[in-house]
Design a protein around this motif. Structure first.
Motif, PDB file in Angstrom:
ATOM      1  N   PHE A  93       0.853  -1.189   0.000  1.00  0.00           N
ATOM      2  CA  PHE A  93       0.000   0.000   0.000  1.00  0.00           C
ATOM      3  C   PHE A  93       0.889   1.240   0.000  1.00  0.00           C
ATOM      4  CE2 PHE A  93      -2.784  -3.050   2.366  1.00  0.00           C
ATOM      5  CZ  PHE A  93      -3.817  -3.096   1.439  1.00  0.00           C
ATOM      6  N   MET A  94       0.571   2.186  -0.861  1.00  0.00           N
ATOM      7  CA  MET A  94       1.289   3.463  -0.872  1.00  0.00           C
ATOM      8  C   MET A  94       0.279   4.596  -0.678  1.00  0.00           C
ATOM      9  SD  MET A  94       3.977   2.933  -4.025  1.00  0.00           S
ATOM     10  CE  MET A  94       4.566   4.609  -3.780  1.00  0.00           C
ATOM     11  N   ARG A  95       0.487   5.408   0.360  1.00  0.00           N
ATOM     12  CA  ARG A  95      -0.417   6.528   0.628  1.00  0.00           C
ATOM     13  C   ARG A  95      -0.107   7.651  -0.347  1.00  0.00           C
ATOM     14  NH1 ARG A  95      -0.962  11.280   3.574  1.00  0.00           N
ATOM     15  NH2 ARG A  95      -2.937  11.529   4.713  1.00  0.00           N
ATOM     16  N   LEU A  96      -1.090   7.994  -1.189  1.00  0.00           N
ATOM     17  CA  LEU A  96      -0.915   9.063  -2.171  1.00  0.00           C
ATOM     18  C   LEU A  96      -1.319  10.414  -1.599  1.00  0.00           C
ATOM     19  CD1 LEU A  96      -2.290   7.259  -5.359  1.00  0.00           C
ATOM     20  CD2 LEU A  96       0.086   7.484  -4.616  1.00  0.00           C
ATOM     21  N   SER A  97      -2.442  10.412  -0.888  1.00  0.00           N
ATOM     22  CA  SER A  97      -2.938  11.622  -0.231  1.00  0.00           C
ATOM     23  C   SER A  97      -4.019  11.175   0.740  1.00  0.00           C
ATOM     24  CB  SER A  97      -3.497  12.628  -1.260  1.00  0.00           C
ATOM     25  OG  SER A  97      -4.602  12.065  -1.943  1.00  0.00           O
ATOM     26  N   GLU A  98      -4.697  12.115   1.344  1.00  0.00           N
ATOM     27  CA  GLU A  98      -5.732  11.747   2.300  1.00  0.00           C
ATOM     28  C   GLU A  98      -6.819  10.904   1.628  1.00  0.00           C
ATOM     29  OE1 GLU A  98      -8.994  13.943   5.236  1.00  0.00           O
ATOM     30  OE2 GLU A  98      -7.319  15.074   4.418  1.00  0.00           O
ATOM     31  N   LYS A  99      -7.019   9.687   2.147  1.00  0.00           N
ATOM     32  CA  LYS A  99      -8.054   8.750   1.690  1.00  0.00           C
ATOM     33  C   LYS A  99      -7.827   8.254   0.247  1.00  0.00           C
ATOM     34  CE  LYS A  99     -11.568  10.694   4.765  1.00  0.00           C
ATOM     35  NZ  LYS A  99     -12.926  11.273   4.891  1.00  0.00           N
ATOM     36  N   ARG A 100      -6.597   8.408  -0.255  1.00  0.00           N
ATOM     37  CA  ARG A 100      -6.253   7.865  -1.582  1.00  0.00           C
ATOM     38  C   ARG A 100      -5.011   6.997  -1.429  1.00  0.00           C
ATOM     39  NH1 ARG A 100      -4.450  11.129  -5.175  1.00  0.00           N
ATOM     40  NH2 ARG A 100      -5.296  10.185  -7.053  1.00  0.00           N
ATOM     41  N   ILE A 101      -5.146   5.712  -1.796  1.00  0.00           N
ATOM     42  CA  ILE A 101      -4.064   4.738  -1.603  1.00  0.00           C
ATOM     43  C   ILE A 101      -3.814   4.010  -2.915  1.00  0.00           C
ATOM     44  CG2 ILE A 101      -3.361   2.641  -0.353  1.00  0.00           C
ATOM     45  CD1 ILE A 101      -5.299   3.544   1.882  1.00  0.00           C
ATOM     46  N   LEU A 102      -2.556   3.789  -3.247  1.00  0.00           N
ATOM     47  CA  LEU A 102      -2.198   2.986  -4.412  1.00  0.00           C
ATOM     48  C   LEU A 102      -1.928   1.559  -3.951  1.00  0.00           C
ATOM     49  CD1 LEU A 102      -1.575   2.945  -7.485  1.00  0.00           C
ATOM     50  CD2 LEU A 102       0.835   3.280  -6.864  1.00  0.00           C
ATOM     51  N   LEU A 103      -2.693   0.611  -4.503  1.00  0.00           N
ATOM     52  CA  LEU A 103      -2.477  -0.806  -4.228  1.00  0.00           C
ATOM     53  C   LEU A 103      -1.545  -1.370  -5.301  1.00  0.00           C
ATOM     54  CD1 LEU A 103      -3.177  -3.558  -2.870  1.00  0.00           C
ATOM     55  CD2 LEU A 103      -5.134  -3.683  -4.438  1.00  0.00           C
ATOM     56  N   VAL A 104      -0.438  -1.964  -4.876  1.00  0.00           N
ATOM     57  CA  VAL A 104       0.542  -2.568  -5.797  1.00  0.00           C
ATOM     58  C   VAL A 104       0.499  -4.084  -5.612  1.00  0.00           C
ATOM     59  CG1 VAL A 104       2.938  -2.651  -6.543  1.00  0.00           C
ATOM     60  CG2 VAL A 104       1.987  -0.513  -5.619  1.00  0.00           C
ATOM     61  N   VAL A 143       3.382  -6.863 -12.379  1.00  0.00           N
ATOM     62  CA  VAL A 143       2.932  -5.879 -11.389  1.00  0.00           C
ATOM     63  C   VAL A 143       1.648  -5.219 -11.877  1.00  0.00           C
ATOM     64  CG1 VAL A 143       3.491  -3.753 -10.147  1.00  0.00           C
ATOM     65  CG2 VAL A 143       5.282  -5.437 -10.622  1.00  0.00           C
ATOM     66  N   GLN A 144       0.641  -5.176 -11.007  1.00  0.00           N
ATOM     67  CA  GLN A 144      -0.615  -4.494 -11.289  1.00  0.00           C
ATOM     68  C   GLN A 144      -0.829  -3.411 -10.237  1.00  0.00           C
ATOM     69  OE1 GLN A 144      -2.858  -5.151 -13.793  1.00  0.00           O
ATOM     70  NE2 GLN A 144      -1.486  -6.694 -14.671  1.00  0.00           N
ATOM     71  N   ASN A 145      -1.334  -2.265 -10.669  1.00  0.00           N
ATOM     72  CA  ASN A 145      -1.621  -1.161  -9.749  1.00  0.00           C
ATOM     73  C   ASN A 145      -3.117  -0.865  -9.740  1.00  0.00           C
ATOM     74  OD1 ASN A 145       1.139  -0.704  -9.153  1.00  0.00           O
ATOM     75  ND2 ASN A 145       1.354   0.395 -11.099  1.00  0.00           N
ATOM     76  N   ARG A 146      -3.603  -0.439  -8.581  1.00  0.00           N
ATOM     77  CA  ARG A 146      -5.019  -0.093  -8.465  1.00  0.00           C
ATOM     78  C   ARG A 146      -5.169   1.038  -7.447  1.00  0.00           C
ATOM     79  NH1 ARG A 146      -8.720  -2.176 -12.161  1.00  0.00           N
ATOM     80  NH2 ARG A 146     -10.798  -2.097 -11.298  1.00  0.00           N
ATOM     81  N   LEU A 147      -5.985   2.027  -7.779  1.00  0.00           N
ATOM     82  CA  LEU A 147      -6.229   3.140  -6.873  1.00  0.00           C
ATOM     83  C   LEU A 147      -7.396   2.800  -5.947  1.00  0.00           C
ATOM     84  CD1 LEU A 147      -5.576   6.102  -6.058  1.00  0.00           C
ATOM     85  CD2 LEU A 147      -7.338   6.802  -7.719  1.00  0.00           C
ATOM     86  N   LEU A 148      -7.179   2.984  -4.628  1.00  0.00           N
ATOM     87  CA  LEU A 148      -8.234   2.761  -3.640  1.00  0.00           C
ATOM     88  C   LEU A 148      -8.654   4.099  -3.051  1.00  0.00           C
ATOM     89  CD1 LEU A 148      -6.836  -0.307  -1.607  1.00  0.00           C
ATOM     90  CD2 LEU A 148      -8.352  -0.333  -3.599  1.00  0.00           C
TER      91      LEU A 148
END
Length: 340
Positions: free
Chosen positions: A138-149, A157-162
């Protein structure tokens, strides 16, 4: 209703002649090609009975008759004589195309070979792979936005925005990723989803929601990367008079190719059967075009059925030639994928 031998012989002769030249078949022609020593009047009476039973019909005002979907069904189930196929010749053509490094390329080549050998459209439902992951982050992008790797076992590798309801700290994200990797790495997302429901009650609700969101997003991301159906040779069907002469039928046919949902349903049904299956338009609810038939067979990987392949063409196809093509291609694809 069981047909007597004379009616079966005449129906078989009519279907074979109609498949060969596409013209309604009259009693005089049947008298010549059936091999039966019957008077034209007797043949006309038998044909009238077959028409009443729904096996043949008279198009327009023609004196001849053509098979109905019900007539085709009796023909392929009971009367068809499958032509012996030179397996060594076909196998030599297929072997070089199917034994390549990539499973995706093998499947694509199988669809192309089905099309090439049949002169119609070849279709292969790709193997169903469970969405397995090796590691997530999990990578924290900003408040309440997380990048799932998501990292797969083969390194993809697949990425998904949560988008979350809670603003997770970096420490919480590391804790959640560590828990999932430690307990579930190497499993499929479907299995992880089931386990999460039972095993995470001791964790705080907000952490559980994060993990469940990651599993759902991960499963979607992996599914999006896979092509469900590979189709080759659709343009061949534009030269088939029975299909191309009717714009409504042609539109339904290419809707089938574009949407793929109905095609997937049909292929899924045939994967649950053994051996070659034949779906005839106008008879099967799964075939949207009355003038179209699909000949299918399941294929395996290491003894387990994982998908279906087949040929899409007109109802007026040479089934005795297409059936062995589909059958041997399924066997060779099974062998190629099992040894890949």
């Amino acid at each position: 209703m069981q047909l007597d031998s004379r009616a079966q012989t005449l129906l078989k002769a009519l279907v074979e002649r109609y498949i060969a030249d596409g013209q309604p078949v009259g009693s005089r022609a049947l008298s010549r090609i059936s091999g039966l020593e019957l008077s034209p009047a007797t043949i006309r009476n038998i044909m009238a009975d077959l028409e009443e039973l729904g096996y043949v019909c008279s198009p327009h005002t023609s004196a001849g008759r053509i098979p109905t979907p019900r007539g085709y069904r009796v023909f392929v189930d009971s009367l068809l004589t499958v032509q012996p196929i030179d397996e060594t010749t076909v196998e030599s053509k297929l072997q070089s195309r199917l034994h390549t490094a990539s499973p995706q390329k093998i499947i694509s080549n199988a669809a192309q070979m089905l099309s090439s050998l049949s002169q119609f459209a070849g279709v292969v439902m790709t193997p169903r792979h469970e969405s397995v992951f090796q590691q997530i982050e999990f990578m924290r992008l900003s408040e309440k936005r997380i990048l799932l790797v998501i990292v797969t076992p083969n390194g993809d590798v697949q990425n998904r925005l949560l988008l979350t309801d809670v603003d997770y700290t970096p420490a919480q994200l590391v804790q959640a990723a560590n828990y999932i990797n430690q307990h579930y790495a190497g499993l499929g997302f479907d299995e992880v989803r089931n386990r999460l429901q039972n095993e995470l009650r001791q964790l705080r609700d907000d952490m559980t929601r994060l993990m469940q969101a990651a599993v759902e997003a991960g499963s979607d991301a992996m599914a999006e990367n896979e092509e469900d159906v590979v189709i080759s040779g659709e343009r061949n069907l534009l030269s088939v008079t029975d299909l191309a002469s009717n714009m409504n039928s042609l539109r339904k046919l290419f809707d089938l190719f574009e949407q793929k949902t109905g095609l997937m349903q049909l292929l899924d049904v045939s994967s649950k059967a053994t051996g070659v299956q034949i779906f005839i338009g106008g008879e099967s609810q799964l075939v949207p075009v009355e003038e179209m038939s699909i000949v299918t067979a399941p294929y395996e990987v290491n003894g387990k059925i994982v998908g279906t392949l087949g040929v899409i063409g007109p109802t007026r196809m040479a089934y005795e030639r297409v059936i062995p093509i589909v059958d041997i291609t399924a066997k060779l694809l099974s062998n190629a994928l099992s040894h890949n």
